[in-house]
Design a protein around this motif. Sequence first.
Motif, PDB file in Angstrom:
ATOM      1  N   PRO A 166     -17.218 -12.780  42.931  1.00  0.00           N
ATOM      2  CA  PRO A 166     -17.787 -14.016  42.868  1.00  0.00           C
ATOM      3  C   PRO A 166     -18.731 -14.460  44.328  1.00  0.00           C
ATOM      4  O   PRO A 166     -18.439 -13.787  45.257  1.00  0.00           O
ATOM      5  N   ASP A 167     -19.681 -15.339  44.228  1.00  0.00           N
ATOM      6  CA  ASP A 167     -20.307 -15.669  45.254  1.00  0.00           C
ATOM      7  C   ASP A 167     -19.576 -16.537  45.954  1.00  0.00           C
ATOM      8  O   ASP A 167     -19.385 -17.700  45.569  1.00  0.00           O
ATOM      9  N   LEU A 168     -19.297 -16.320  47.076  1.00  0.00           N
ATOM     10  CA  LEU A 168     -18.655 -17.259  47.747  1.00  0.00           C
ATOM     11  C   LEU A 168     -19.185 -17.940  49.194  1.00  0.00           C
ATOM     12  O   LEU A 168     -18.596 -18.558  50.404  1.00  0.00           O
ATOM     13  N   GLU A 171     -13.011 -20.098  55.406  1.00  0.00           N
ATOM     14  CA  GLU A 171     -13.338 -21.103  54.191  1.00  0.00           C
ATOM     15  C   GLU A 171     -13.439 -20.014  53.088  1.00  0.00           C
ATOM     16  O   GLU A 171     -13.291 -20.822  51.931  1.00  0.00           O
ATOM     17  N   ARG A 172     -14.182 -18.944  53.222  1.00  0.00           N
ATOM     18  CA  ARG A 172     -14.446 -18.046  51.937  1.00  0.00           C
ATOM     19  C   ARG A 172     -13.042 -17.727  51.422  1.00  0.00           C
ATOM     20  O   ARG A 172     -12.871 -17.640  49.986  1.00  0.00           O
ATOM     21  N   GLY A 198      -5.887  -5.206  48.318  1.00  0.00           N
ATOM     22  CA  GLY A 198      -7.023  -5.128  47.805  1.00  0.00           C
ATOM     23  C   GLY A 198      -7.963  -5.812  49.114  1.00  0.00           C
ATOM     24  O   GLY A 198      -7.471  -6.696  49.946  1.00  0.00           O
ATOM     25  N   GLY A 199      -9.214  -5.365  48.915  1.00  0.00           N
ATOM     26  CA  GLY A 199      -9.947  -6.125  50.138  1.00  0.00           C
ATOM     27  C   GLY A 199     -11.367  -6.436  49.730  1.00  0.00           C
ATOM     28  O   GLY A 199     -12.193  -5.660  48.906  1.00  0.00           O
ATOM     29  N   LEU A 200     -11.981  -7.653  49.749  1.00  0.00           N
ATOM     30  CA  LEU A 200     -13.173  -7.933  49.244  1.00  0.00           C
ATOM     31  C   LEU A 200     -14.230  -8.013  50.357  1.00  0.00           C
ATOM     32  O   LEU A 200     -14.290  -8.622  51.251  1.00  0.00           O
ATOM     33  N   LEU A 201     -15.272  -6.961  50.076  1.00  0.00           N
ATOM     34  CA  LEU A 201     -15.988  -6.818  51.012  1.00  0.00           C
ATOM     35  C   LEU A 201     -16.997  -7.949  50.995  1.00  0.00           C
ATOM     36  O   LEU A 201     -17.703  -8.164  49.817  1.00  0.00           O
ATOM     37  N   CYS A 202     -17.356  -8.399  52.274  1.00  0.00           N
ATOM     38  CA  CYS A 202     -18.325  -9.753  52.333  1.00  0.00           C
ATOM     39  C   CYS A 202     -19.347  -9.586  53.380  1.00  0.00           C
ATOM     40  O   CYS A 202     -19.226  -8.833  54.409  1.00  0.00           O
ATOM     41  N   GLU A 203     -20.530  -9.998  53.079  1.00  0.00           N
ATOM     42  CA  GLU A 203     -21.408 -10.205  54.152  1.00  0.00           C
ATOM     43  C   GLU A 203     -21.001 -10.999  55.531  1.00  0.00           C
ATOM     44  O   GLU A 203     -20.411 -11.926  55.200  1.00  0.00           O
ATOM     45  N   ALA A 247     -19.222  -5.840  58.816  1.00  0.00           N
ATOM     46  CA  ALA A 247     -18.750  -6.387  57.401  1.00  0.00           C
ATOM     47  C   ALA A 247     -17.882  -7.503  57.763  1.00  0.00           C
ATOM     48  O   ALA A 247     -17.433  -7.790  58.862  1.00  0.00           O
ATOM     49  N   GLY A 248     -17.788  -8.303  56.486  1.00  0.00           N
ATOM     50  CA  GLY A 248     -16.594  -9.265  56.579  1.00  0.00           C
ATOM     51  C   GLY A 248     -15.517  -8.809  55.698  1.00  0.00           C
ATOM     52  O   GLY A 248     -16.103  -7.976  54.552  1.00  0.00           O
TER      53      GLY A 248
END
Length: 317
Positions: free
Chosen positions: A29-31, A38-39, A66-71, A79-80
């Motif tokens: 999803p777009d966080l 916060e995300r 699990g790991g959600l790769l974020c900008e 990475a985030g």
Amino acid sequence: MAPKGWKAIRVLDSHTAGEPTRLVLDGGPDLGGGPLAERLELLRSDYDWLRSAVVNEPRGSDVIVGGLLCEPMDRNCTAGIIFFNNVGYLGMCGHGTIGLVASLAYLGRIQPGAHRIETPVGEVSTTLHANGEVTVANVASYRHAHNVTVEVPGYGSVTGDVAWGGNWFFLVTAHTHPYALERAQVEELTAYTWAIRRALARAGVTGADGAEIDHIELYGPSPKGANSKNFVLCPGGAYDRSPCGTGTSAKLACLQADGRLREGESWRQASILDTEFRGAFTLREGRLYPEITGRAWITAEAELLFDPADPFCQGIR
Ligand code: PYC
């Protein structure tokens, strides 16, 4: 390609010293672009299905992190990442960060050198070495409470330290259990540590600000010559196959507090599988910063498919 109406999520699987990590590369999803903490809260409140669908059965298992790769918010970071498991979310994850860096290298997105990573509990520095090993310079770690004793029904009194290493740990110092730290005893060790966790909750023993202690560590001698061997119970009841990066960080903080390890000295921490992490720490402005080194191995590249008609589309919760 996924059939019309289905969802597809691309993942890269790895294991670090035996402990699996499933990195979500896209399809999440777009966080937004705010702080990772916060995300994480947005993911938890509005999109928790993603966590369950990615790591729980039938696509995953209780063991997978699990790991959600974020900008990243800070463009100087590589990475985030937001880590999660079968029951919820992790502030930080040492083995998972090693898996993340190895995965980014596999994808050709990074080269050996230093890489900063944003996590919900702060920024961590990592180094990808030319030999494939990864060092994680973790968040500041510390011992919160020393020699805490709780009564554990069926087992008697258990004493240990409460420490922060990016997650909250209870490190058992008095080894009252009759079990050897061996794979053959993981069922007994799991039942024992689960009983300790429940006893801590009942007794109101917490981390700072009432935070729940959701990781329990046992220690013993290492038959392979490491400084110590551990068994770590993770929040959802699975045991860590790796020596646990945040758990080793918590351990380093306790060793330093006890005067048993000095800045720059190396500590070899073995897991219940006898795989190892190397640990050391630096002190800056009175705070202890652990460095954990280990290696991850890529195991699969896959597209997870989500048929909305599947009764377990969002995983078995
Ligand atoms: O390596 O920090 C870690 C970790 C936490 C839970 C499982 N592994």
